[in-house]
Design a protein around this motif. Sequence first.
Motif, mmCIF file in Angstrom:
data_model
loop_
_atom_site.group_PDB
_atom_site.id
_atom_site.type_symbol
_atom_site.label_atom_id
_atom_site.label_comp_id
_atom_site.label_asym_id
_atom_site.label_seq_id
_atom_site.Cartn_x
_atom_site.Cartn_y
_atom_site.Cartn_z
ATOM 1 N N GLY A 78 -10.423 0.892 -18.034
ATOM 2 C CA GLY A 78 -9.572 1.062 -16.909
ATOM 3 C C GLY A 78 -10.453 1.117 -15.622
ATOM 4 O O GLY A 78 -11.573 0.769 -15.455
ATOM 5 N N ALA A 79 -9.574 1.918 -14.753
ATOM 6 C CA ALA A 79 -10.341 1.966 -13.357
ATOM 7 C C ALA A 79 -11.051 3.356 -13.452
ATOM 8 O O ALA A 79 -10.582 4.377 -12.959
ATOM 9 C CB ALA A 79 -9.201 1.957 -12.276
ATOM 10 N N THR A 81 -14.756 3.930 -12.286
ATOM 11 C CA THR A 81 -15.832 3.629 -11.738
ATOM 12 C C THR A 81 -17.033 4.414 -11.889
ATOM 13 O O THR A 81 -16.987 5.534 -11.995
ATOM 14 C CB THR A 81 -15.648 3.594 -9.933
ATOM 15 O OG1 THR A 81 -14.501 2.820 -9.531
ATOM 16 C CG2 THR A 81 -16.838 3.126 -9.372
#
Length: 258
Positions: A78-79, A81
Motif C-alpha cells: 500500500g501507500a 512511504t
Amino acid sequence: MSTRKPPRKPLIAANWKMYKTPTQAKEFVSVFLPLVHGHTRDEIVLCPPFVDIATVLAATHDSNVHVGGQNMHWQAEGAFTGEISAAMLAAAGCTHVILGHSERRQLFGETDETVNQKLHTALQHKLMPIVCVGELLAEREDGKTEEVLLRQTSKALVGIAADAARHIVIAYEPVWAIGTGKTATPEMAAEAHLIIRSQVARSLGRELADKMRILYGGSVKPENATTLLNQPEIDGALVGGASLDPQSFAKIVQYITF
Ligand code: PEP
C-alpha cells in the motif's frame, strides 16, 4: 549441560540497527562466517538494515547463518512511504524479523496493538518473529515490571492460533539495559522470563509455552554471554552493539555451555 526443558535450540540474533553500508556488511560476513563455520548448537541470525539484506543473503548463502529484518509493516502492501512488507522480506530471502523493538516503541510510536498486527502478518508470511518486550527503568523502579511484561506479552499474542504460535520467539529486553552497558543479572532475567512464559501459557497453553524460546537482550557481550546463556530460562540472545564486530559476535555465539 544447561537444563533447558524441553530442549529449546538457542537462537543468537544480531541487531545491527542503523549501522553498516552494504560494503561494510559484506566485510563483516567475510570475517564472521569462517569463525562460526560448522556451528550448529545455536541458530544464528543477522538482522541488518534493509539495504544490506541482499548483500548479506548472498554472502551467507548455503551457510549456517540466517538473515532477518529489523521491522516490517502489518499491511500486505500500500501507500506507506518508507515501509517494508512481510512479503518483501520473505521474497528477499529473510527467515526472521524483529518486531516491537523498544527503539521502535519509544521513537516511532509502535504500540502493543501494532506489534500484534505485525505478528499476525509475519506468521502469515512464514517469517519467524522475534517479539521484543521489556520494561523501562522507571517501570522497574515503580515495581511495575511484571505488569508491563504481562501486558506486552498478552497483547502481542491476541488472536494468534496455536499452530502458528510455535514459530514465535520472544526477546526480553529491559529498556534500561539496551545500549547502556548495564545488564540484567542472570537472576533478574530468569525471573522476567518466567513471568513472560507464564503469560504465554495463559494465552497459548502450557505445552507451547514450554517450547517457546525466550531470548535475553541488553548489553550482551562476550564477557557476560556464558553466564547469561547458561541460565536454563534464557534460550538465546538478541545482541545490538556487540554484534557489529564479527569477532565479538562470534565469541558470543561460541559461549561455553556448562
Ligand atoms: C538491542 O538492540 O536489541 C540490544 C540489545 O542492544 P545492545 O546489545 O547494544 O544493548
